[in-house]
Each structure stands twice: as structure tokens, then as C-alpha cells.
Scaffold this motif. Structure first.
Motif, PDB file in Angstrom:
ATOM      1  N   ARG A 186       4.563  -4.326  -4.875  1.00 38.65           N
ATOM      2  CA  ARG A 186       4.060  -4.346  -3.492  1.00 38.65           C
ATOM      3  C   ARG A 186       2.773  -3.530  -3.383  1.00 38.65           C
ATOM      4  O   ARG A 186       1.807  -3.943  -2.731  1.00 38.65           O
ATOM      5  CB  ARG A 186       5.117  -3.781  -2.533  1.00 38.65           C
ATOM      6  CG  ARG A 186       6.243  -4.725  -2.194  1.00 38.65           C
ATOM      7  CD  ARG A 186       7.037  -4.228  -0.997  1.00 38.65           C
ATOM      8  NE  ARG A 186       7.667  -2.936  -1.263  1.00 38.65           N
ATOM      9  CZ  ARG A 186       8.890  -2.781  -1.777  1.00 38.65           C
ATOM     10  NH1 ARG A 186       9.607  -3.841  -2.086  1.00 38.65           N
ATOM     11  NH2 ARG A 186       9.390  -1.579  -1.958  1.00 38.65           N
ATOM     12  N   HIS A 199      -0.555  -5.603  -2.552  1.00 39.67           N
ATOM     13  CA  HIS A 199      -1.213  -5.344  -1.268  1.00 39.67           C
ATOM     14  C   HIS A 199      -2.616  -4.793  -1.475  1.00 39.67           C
ATOM     15  O   HIS A 199      -3.536  -5.120  -0.712  1.00 39.67           O
ATOM     16  CB  HIS A 199      -0.386  -4.359  -0.440  1.00 39.67           C
ATOM     17  CG  HIS A 199       0.841  -4.956   0.159  1.00 39.67           C
ATOM     18  ND1 HIS A 199       0.876  -6.231   0.676  1.00 39.67           N
ATOM     19  CD2 HIS A 199       2.097  -4.452   0.348  1.00 39.67           C
ATOM     20  CE1 HIS A 199       2.080  -6.493   1.148  1.00 39.67           C
ATOM     21  NE2 HIS A 199       2.844  -5.431   0.950  1.00 39.67           N
ATOM     22  N   THR A 218      -5.881  -6.418   0.165  1.00 34.29           N
ATOM     23  CA  THR A 218      -6.683  -5.691   1.150  1.00 34.29           C
ATOM     24  C   THR A 218      -8.096  -5.436   0.640  1.00 34.29           C
ATOM     25  O   THR A 218      -9.056  -5.472   1.421  1.00 34.29           O
ATOM     26  CB  THR A 218      -6.021  -4.359   1.526  1.00 34.29           C
ATOM     27  OG1 THR A 218      -5.757  -3.594   0.339  1.00 34.29           O
ATOM     28  CG2 THR A 218      -4.708  -4.602   2.259  1.00 34.29           C
ATOM     29  N   ARG A 256      -0.953  -2.603   5.697  1.00 37.04           N
ATOM     30  CA  ARG A 256      -0.559  -2.714   4.293  1.00 37.04           C
ATOM     31  C   ARG A 256      -0.783  -1.401   3.553  1.00 37.04           C
ATOM     32  O   ARG A 256      -0.034  -1.080   2.628  1.00 37.04           O
ATOM     33  CB  ARG A 256      -1.315  -3.868   3.633  1.00 37.04           C
ATOM     34  CG  ARG A 256      -0.848  -5.235   4.133  1.00 37.04           C
ATOM     35  CD  ARG A 256      -1.562  -6.363   3.424  1.00 37.04           C
ATOM     36  NE  ARG A 256      -1.124  -7.656   3.947  1.00 37.04           N
ATOM     37  CZ  ARG A 256      -0.845  -8.709   3.187  1.00 37.04           C
ATOM     38  NH1 ARG A 256      -0.955  -8.619   1.872  1.00 37.04           N
ATOM     39  NH2 ARG A 256      -0.470  -9.846   3.716  1.00 37.04           N
ATOM     40  N   THR A 313       2.274   0.551   3.945  1.00 38.08           N
ATOM     41  CA  THR A 313       3.312   0.135   2.999  1.00 38.08           C
ATOM     42  C   THR A 313       3.037   0.698   1.611  1.00 38.08           C
ATOM     43  O   THR A 313       3.952   1.177   0.928  1.00 38.08           O
ATOM     44  CB  THR A 313       3.365  -1.405   2.932  1.00 38.08           C
ATOM     45  OG1 THR A 313       3.706  -1.919   4.228  1.00 38.08           O
ATOM     46  CG2 THR A 313       4.402  -1.874   1.925  1.00 38.08           C
ATOM     47  N   ALA A 364      -0.255 -11.784  -4.360  1.00 38.22           N
ATOM     48  CA  ALA A 364      -0.906 -11.635  -3.054  1.00 38.22           C
ATOM     49  C   ALA A 364      -0.909 -12.952  -2.279  1.00 38.22           C
ATOM     50  O   ALA A 364      -0.673 -12.976  -1.063  1.00 38.22           O
ATOM     51  CB  ALA A 364      -2.336 -11.121  -3.239  1.00 38.22           C
ATOM     52  N   ASP A 413       2.703 -13.771  -1.154  1.00 35.35           N
ATOM     53  CA  ASP A 413       3.097 -12.866  -0.074  1.00 35.35           C
ATOM     54  C   ASP A 413       2.461 -13.295   1.244  1.00 35.35           C
ATOM     55  O   ASP A 413       3.126 -13.314   2.291  1.00 35.35           O
ATOM     56  CB  ASP A 413       2.676 -11.438  -0.423  1.00 35.35           C
ATOM     57  CG  ASP A 413       2.975 -10.458   0.696  1.00 35.35           C
ATOM     58  OD1 ASP A 413       4.153 -10.102   0.867  1.00 35.35           O
ATOM     59  OD2 ASP A 413       2.030 -10.059   1.406  1.00 35.35           O
TER      60      ASP A 413
END
Length: 830
Positions: free
Chosen positions: A422, A426, A430, A461, A464, A649, A652
Motif C-alpha cells: 500500500r 500509493h 501520488t 493517500r 495511509t 496503482a 487500486d
């Protein structure tokens, strides 16, 4: 007869699918009737009746003066009645900036050439050198622990260096003494500073984003530019901008700070100006600012300006030492400790010459702010949060590689790999969004919807990523101290979530609220022309809208029945990623159709339906994130090593878009609209699974080893060096670990045969184990030294800081300085 009828339906469907012009419809119908007559499928009488029925309809639709008189004029009157009323501030917000790739995604049929032809972001040689030298050195001068626990600010040395090297004037053109950097260079600098110290990043980014410099560049008078811009570029002036009022936070357009137009004495002469009273808070850099940008509501009860009695929001630039200006005490934003505080004033006379842009810009302040924010929001917070994410991924990836439990690196455990995947996935997404947004700005775009997407989703994100990082490193992240690389980022994440539009508002109001009007190919034109009574452009937009709606119904039905299997990918797209291009096109069509049906069924109440607009905005946002990922892969030359990042990515983003779609159908206020969308758009469901465990393991593995994929993922980070800060021990151990692993692999047979025991998990015993291996002739002196250095760095990396019982921080820092003294002395001598 059946074939003839089916042919009519088929041709009509194709024309609808391609949103054909009315002229093509007329030709198609004429050809169909003539074919039926010529092939003797229908009698001449029947053909004549058909022509007599269809011809007037086609004439009405194709002959525009007749269409406008009979259909469009009453439609415009009806549209005026149902059209939601927009205030002047709402209109300024909606019209701020422009639309770009977001409009393609919103319209249901993205033109991939527009995205893929956008040049990849790049730095000039001068910008790259600044990033490698000056920015790296500023990173060396600061760290999160000292800024928060010693200085509660940047150190005086760091402030002086930032001013001297032009960090506060990166966006100021060279003609005014600034650096004249591109948006991408600005973004790269903020990102790098954020991998080291958030206070440094914020202190640099605020003067370069929404603030006086940006406003002066676009709207200032020549005198204002010539006076202030060189001073801002040199750091001689430190700016702040005061907007937020205690009673107008998210609803900033409703600020109660007022300025009454009047005459007063200034420099010994009577002059026109404002008598302003204000109460502002959360103003970044206010405690140290030398010049204050201020937004207030202008009132002209005596008509001294010769226009409206309430011109509207206005922006002025006031020196800190101006009589009546009060800078209050500091706020303390969650240990971020960047300078932030309130400011106030009561009946402060401000001459008209201090209005940004002069008298002509009185009342234009909200438009100015919205247009600047449309650009600035795409740089500052996305860059700083990507930087924090790179810090987390780089350091945690190294930490889990060297930290052992149960005789293996903790990064080998599947539960840890989920979190690592993750984090890395992420970050890849991003950073792709950040790069694409900066590239758009450098191409002259000011995409307000894109900037809102970037701000909201990058910060969420990042939250997270940091949370997962804290979970992985456990107690190491909980115990504060100079050796903790993640705790301050964990504390400061809510600051990014809150500022430049709180994320709840950004998601439910800004992304879709602006997107539905600005990105839609016809809605804004309909609203403008209906309001102005312009029948001719209204007619064109109205029938364009009708064709657009039916086109998307046809496309959604086709894609729904076929699962999107026949959607084309752009020419030359990477073969491994074609399915993501097809999925994007299908979801874009669904979004366009759902938006039109939602506006038709919910009407003007749509802007109050935050849950509904949030879900529609989520679909748009995930499509932008997905396409940013695809564009990044192309820009970087399609490196095969990065495919696990790309797949994670992309999957997701699709999974999140699919979840938003299903939630939209389950909760739509109009159950009829929801049923229609389900039957037409996704009759067999929408298959958007999350990344599987195999993909997660591949992603997690890449950030635990040295390699080009990891290097690209954390590129632009501060270069961690133990001679600068012992916090770099984690990276030092990580750098040595591959060689240590190689030695351990070579000794496997010796361990199995009992010639030497397995390497101890306790790092304090590892040097003794290496000495024993050397004494038995299993390794040489260089390898023993290698293992000893690794053990020392790795042991330092896993330790946590401790303090005296009374938490005497100064004593703890003194111990740290004592530990650093030999290294600093050696470095100075060298």
C-alpha cells in the motif's frame, strides 16, 4: 422487412453512438426510406407516408432558425426557471482556472492524444543544480526533531540560508531578481525539503504558492511589482496572506472582515482608501511576516468609487509596521511548528495604492484568489505530501530489510508486505499525480479541478502511507526523539488534510461541484447563454447536450453488454496496460451518463447532496489518478522493473472507482435513475478487483532491495548521511546489507556443517560472530569489518531515544551533539 427495420435501428444506434450531426441523420433516414422503396420492401404509398411524417421532424431539427423559434426559445425560458442560482463568489470559483485532461475524462470519450502528447516534466540544468546543491544543503541544515524540540521554527542559520539562496522567490521572474523556476522545479524543491523537515518545506512553499508574490505577478501594478518582487526574491520581505476568518472557514467567501471606502490622511495628504477591521487566524508565516496580504469585503456606502455600494472581496498588501496592524501570538499546529498565527486590526486606514492591482481591482479579490489557488493547490500540498511519503517508503523499506524477527527480515512476512505494498503503490500513484499536475501548469494550464483532485487524494493517500509506516515500525515510531524518522510526519499529516480547503469540502463540493459545470462540454454554456438570453448559442448547446446524452447511453449500453471488450486503446500504448486504457474509457462513459442523469433528476439540489457528489467526484478522481499512472509509465520510458508498481496503482484506482460506482447506485436519491444506470451501464456488474497478494508481494519486494525501481520511486529525496544526522543509520545499514547477505549466503554450508553457528539476531553480538568467523578462516578481515560496521549501524537504527526522568530535552540533545562531535571534527578537518 425485418432486415430493413433492423438496419434502421442499427444505423440509428451507430449515429447515436458517434453523436452524429443532424445532417447525417437526415441522410440516413432518406437513404433508409429510399432503400425500402427501391427494394420493394414497402409500397410507394407507405414510403411517401413515412417521408411525410419524418421530413417535417428532420426539417425542424436541421433548419436552425425554425428550431430556435419553436423548440429552443421555450426551452431557454424553462431552463432559466430550474437553473440553480449562483452567487458572484460561486461563479468566480466555478470559472477559476481552466479545464484540461479532466474535461476529457468527464465527457465520456477521452482523447488520449491530449494526455500522451503532454511533454514529460523536466528540469533545466540550473534547476537541477539548485536541487542537488542548495536544496540538499538546506536539508542538511534542518531536521524535524530540532525544528520542533529546540527552535520551534527553522534555525536562524537555516532561515538566513533560505533567504540568501532565493528559496523564498523561486516563482519570481529573473527580471525581478528571482529564480524564475518552473512549476515542476518548484514542486521538486518542496518535495525534497519534505523528505527532511516539514517546517522547511512549509516556510518555503507558502511564499511561492498562494500569497502576495503570486497575486502581484498576475494582478499587481507595475509600481507594486517593481517595489515588492525584488524584495520578496531576496528574502528582504517575508509575506503571508490572511484569508481565513473565525466565522468564515470553509465558506471563505463569506468573510466578515470589512473595509469601508473613505478618505484619510496618508503621507501628509488626504487620499482615498479603506477603513478596515479584521480578525484572521491560521495565517502561515504571519508571526515572522514583514508584509501582510489581506482579503476583506469592501463597502462603499457613500459611492466614493462611483460604482456599486458593495464592490465585494478585495485584496490589499500592507507592511507589518503599518499603523494599526496587529500580529498576534503563534498557533501551534500539531508540532509542525512552522510559523503560523492570527492577525487583526481595528479601523486601520489603508490607502487605495495598497490594493493589489490598484483601484481597478477593488471587488475582484475573490476571482484573483480562486485563479491563483487553482494553480497553487496543485503544487504545495501534493509536493510536500509526496515528499513525506517518499521519506516513509524509503526509510521503512530499508528498516524492514535490516530488522530481523524469527530469524528473517520482517519485510518477508505477508502481513507486513500488505502494508508495504500500500505504501509503495500509493506513493507511485501520488507522485504520478504530482508530476502530471506540474506538467500541466508548465504548459500554461490552470486546471482547477485537477488541482483539487491532487490536493485531496495525495494528502489522503499520504495519510495511509504514514499510518502504515507507523504500524510496520511499531515502537520505533511511537517513541519520540532525534532518532525517530516518522513520528513528526505522523503528527503533521492532519495539517495537510485541513488546509487549502478541508478535505471533506474538497471532495464533496469542489471536485465535482466545479467538475460538473466546468468539465461538462455543454452545461456551463447553457447556464451562461440562458442567463444572458443568447438564443443562438443556447440552441447549439441544448441540442449538443441532447446528442451527448444519447451518445453516452448508447456507449454505456454497448460497453455494458460487451464488458468493454471492444474498446480501443490508444495507438502505441504499452501492451501490458491496454486493459487499463479500456477500463478508463468505459468508466468515463459511465461517469458522464451518471452525471447527466443526476443533474436531471436531482436538479439544483445536487450541490447540497454531498454524499452523491462525493461519489461522482471519486470516480472522476480515480480516473485521473489511473491515467496519471499510465502517463508516468510512458514518460519514464516504460521500465519493465516498475510494472508491479503500475499494476498495483492502476488496479487500486479501478477498485476504488468501482466501489464508488456501486455505492452511487445503492444510494442514489432517484431510484429510477439508479435502476436505469444499472441496466444500461453495468447489466452484468463491474469487475474491478483490488490488487492481489502476488502483486502486493512483488511491490513490497522492490522497496526492500537496491535497484532502479526503488531508486525511481524515492527519487528526489534528501541524501541521508550519518555525518549530517545519525538518523541516517538506517540507510547506512541498508546500503551495507547486500554485501552482508552475500557473506551469509556463502557461509550456509559452514553453518549446516556446524563449523560456525547461525548469525545471531541480536546485533550487539554480530561483530563477535564475525570475529569468530574470521578466526576460523571463513571470512577475511575486510568482511569482518563490513559486518561490524553493518551491525553498528543496524543496531543504532533499531534503537529508540531515551531521556532523563524529567524529560530534560537539552540533556538529550547534548548527548546527541557529543556523539556527533568526532564525526563533525573529522569532516571539518577534511
Amino acid at each position: 422487412m425485418l432486415i430493413w427495420i433492423c438496419a434502421a435501428l442499427g444505423v440509428g444506434f451507430i449515429l447515436t453512438f458517434h453523436q452524429a450531426r443532424m445532417a447525417w441523420w437526415a441522410l440516413g433516414v432518406a437513404a433508409w426510406v429510399l432503400a425500402g422503396w427501391g427494394l420493394e420492401i414497402v409500397s410507394p404509398l407507405t414510403a411517401g407516408v413515412l417521408a411525410a411524417v419524418v421530413a417535417p421532424v428532420l426539417l425542424l431539427l436541421t433548419f436552425r432558425p425554425l428550431r430556435r423559434a419553436i423548440l429552443s426559445r421555450p426551452a431557454m425560458a424553462g431552463f432559466r426557471q430550474i437553473m440553480p442560482r449562483m452567487s458572484a463568489t460561486e461563479q468566480a470559483a466555478v470559472e477559476a482556472g481552466n479545464v484540461w485532461w479532466d474535461a476529457e475524462l468527464f465527457a465520456g470519450k477521452p482523447d488520449w492524444r491530449r494526455l500522451l502528447s503532454t511533454p514529460a516534466p523536466s528540469l533545466t540544468a540550473e534547476e537541477q543544480r539548485f536541487l542537488d546543491v542548495e536544496t540538499e544543503h538546506l536539508c542538511d541544515l534542518v531536521n524535524d526533531w530540532e525544528t520542533t524540540s529546540v527552535w520551534q521554527d527553522l534555525s536562524p542559520e537555516a532561515w538566513a540560508y533560505a533567504k540568501d539562496k532565493g528559496f523564498l522567490g523561486m516563482i519570481v521572474p529573473k527580471a525581478y531578481g528571482g529564480l524564475g523556476f518552473s512549476a515542476y522545479a518548484h514542486s521538486q524543491v518542496i518535495q525534497k525539503l519534505s523528505t527532511r523537515c516539514s517546517a522547511a518545506a512549509v516556510s518555503v512553499m507558502v511564499p511561492n504558492s498562494l500569497g502576495p508574490a503570486e497575486l502581484l505577478l498576475h494582478y499587481g501594478t507595475e509600481d507594486q511589482k517593481n517595489h515588492y518582487l525584488p524584495r520578496l526574491a531576496r528574502g528582504q520581505e517575508i509575506p503571508c496572506f490572511a484569508l481565513t476568518n473565525p466565522y468564515a472557514g470553509s465558506d471563505a467567501a463569506s468573510i466578515t472582515d470589512t473595509g469601508v471606502v473613505c478618505k484619510g490622511m496618508w503621507n501628509g495628504e488626504e487620499t482615498l482608501g479603506f477603513r478596515i477591521s479584521w480578525r484572521k487566524r491560521y495565517i502561515t508565516l504571519a508571526p515572522v511576516a514583514t508584509v501582510l496580504g489581506l482579503a476583506f469585503r469592501a463597502i462603499d456606502p457613500d459611492g466614493l468609487l462611483g460604482g456599486e455600494t458593495e464592490p465585494g472581496i478585495t485584496c490589499v498588501l500592507i507592511p507589518r509596521d503599518h499603523p494599526g496592524v496587529n500580529i498576534g501570538r503563534r498557533h501551534w499546529p500539531l508540532n509542525a511548528v512552522f510559523q503560523n498565527g492570527p492577525t487583526s486590526g481595528d479601523d486601520v486606514f489603508v490607502p487605495m495604492e495598497m490594493v493589489i492591482g490598484g483601484r481597478e481591482q477593488v471587488g475582484a479579490g475573490w476571482r484573483m484568489l480562486m485563479e491563483c489557488l487553482a494553480a497553487g493547490r496543485a503544487i504545495s500540498l501534493p509536493s510536500s505530501n509526496v515528499g513525506m511519503s517518499k521519506l516513509a517508503v524509503g526509510m521503512v523499506g530499508a528498516y524492514v530489510a535490516i530488522r530481523r524477527q524469527f530469524n528473517q527480515p520482517i519485510g518477508a512476512f505477508e502481513g507486513v508486505q500488505e502494508a508495504l505494498a500500500r505504501m509503495a503503490g500509493h506513493l507511485y500513484a501520488t507522485d504520478a499525480v504530482r508530476r502530471l499536475a506540474a506538467a500541466a501548469l508548465d504548459q500554461g494550464e490552470k486546471p482547477s479541478v485537477v488541482s483539487a483532485i491532487a490536493k485531496y487524494h495525495v494528502t489522503e493517500r499520504a495519510r495511509t502511507v504514514i499510518n502504515d509506516g507507523m504500524d510496520v515500525i511499531g515502537g520505533k515510531g511511537v517513541c519520540m526523539g532525534p532518532g525517530n524518522f516518522l513520528a513528526r510526519a505522523y503528527q503533521q499529516i492532519p495539517v495537510a488534510i485541513t488546509v487549502e480547503g478541508a478535505n471533506i469540502m474538497t471532495r464533496t463540493l469542489i471536485i465535482y461541484g466545479q467538475g460538473a459545470i466546468r468539465c461538462h462540454p455543454y452545461v456551463l454554456t447553457l447556464m451562461r447563454t440562458a442567463s444572458a438570453g443568447e438564443l443562438k448559442p443556447f440552441d447549439a448547446a441544448l441540442f449538443g447536450y441532447v446528442g451527448f446524452l444519447f451518445r453516452n447511453i448508447a456507449r454505456a449500453l454497448t460497453f455494458g453488454l460487451t464488458g468493454g471488450a471492444f474498446i480501443g486503446a490508444p495507438h502505441g500504448a504499452a501492451p501490458q496496460l491496454r486493459r487499463y486504457y479500456r477500463a478508463t474509457t468505459r468508466l468515463s462513459t459511465l461517469l458522464a451518463l451518471a452525471s447527466d442523469l443526476s443533474m436531471a433528476t436531482v436538479g439544483g439540489a445536487l450541490k447540497r447532496k454531498g454524499a452523491l457528489t462525493g461519489r461522482l467526484g471519486d470516480i472522476l478522481s480515480q480516473l485521473f489518478i489511473l491515467t496519471s499512472v499510465l502517463k508516468r509509465f510512458e514518460d519514464e520510458g516504460r521500465p519493465a522493473e516498475d510494472l508491479p508498481f503500475v499494476h498495483w496503482a492502476a488496479q487500486d484506482a479501478l477498485a476504488r472507482a468501482g466501489a464508488a460506482w456501486r455505492s452511487l447506485l445503492a444510494n442514489h436519491p432517484s431510484r429510477g435513475a439508479a435502476l436505469f444506470l444499472k441496466l444500461v451501464g453495468t447489466p452484468f456488474g463491474l469487475n474491478t478487483p483490488e490488487p492481489n497478494d502476488r502483486c502486493a508481494a512483488a511491490v513490497a519486494g522492490l522497496i526492500q532491495v537496491h535497484g532502479s525501481a526503488r531508486d525511481r520511486l524515492v527519487a528526489g529525496s534528501w541524501t541521508a548521511r550519518v555525518e549530517v544526522d545519525p538518523i541516517a543509520a538506517t540507510m547506512a545499514a541498508f546500503d551495507l546489507y547486500p554485501k552482508v547477505e552475500a557473506v551469509e549466503r556463502r557461509l550456509k554450508d559452514a553453518i549446516r556443517s556446524g563449523r560456525i553457528a547461525r548469525a545471531p539476531q541480536n546485533l550487539t553480538l554480530l561483530a563477535d560472530w564475525a570475529a569468530e568467523a574470521e578466526s576460523r578462516g571463513l571470512i577475511d578481515a575486510q568482511e569482518r569489518d563490513l559486518i561490524g560496521r553493518f551491525a553498528a549501524y543496524a543496531d543504532q537504527a533499531i534503537q529508540v531515544d531515551d531521556f532523563p526522568a524529567d524529560f530534560d530535552m537539552a540533556a538529550g540533545l547534548a548527548r546527541r551533539e557529543a556523539a556527533l562531535a568526532p564525526v563533525k571534527t573529522k569532516k571539518k578537518a577534511a
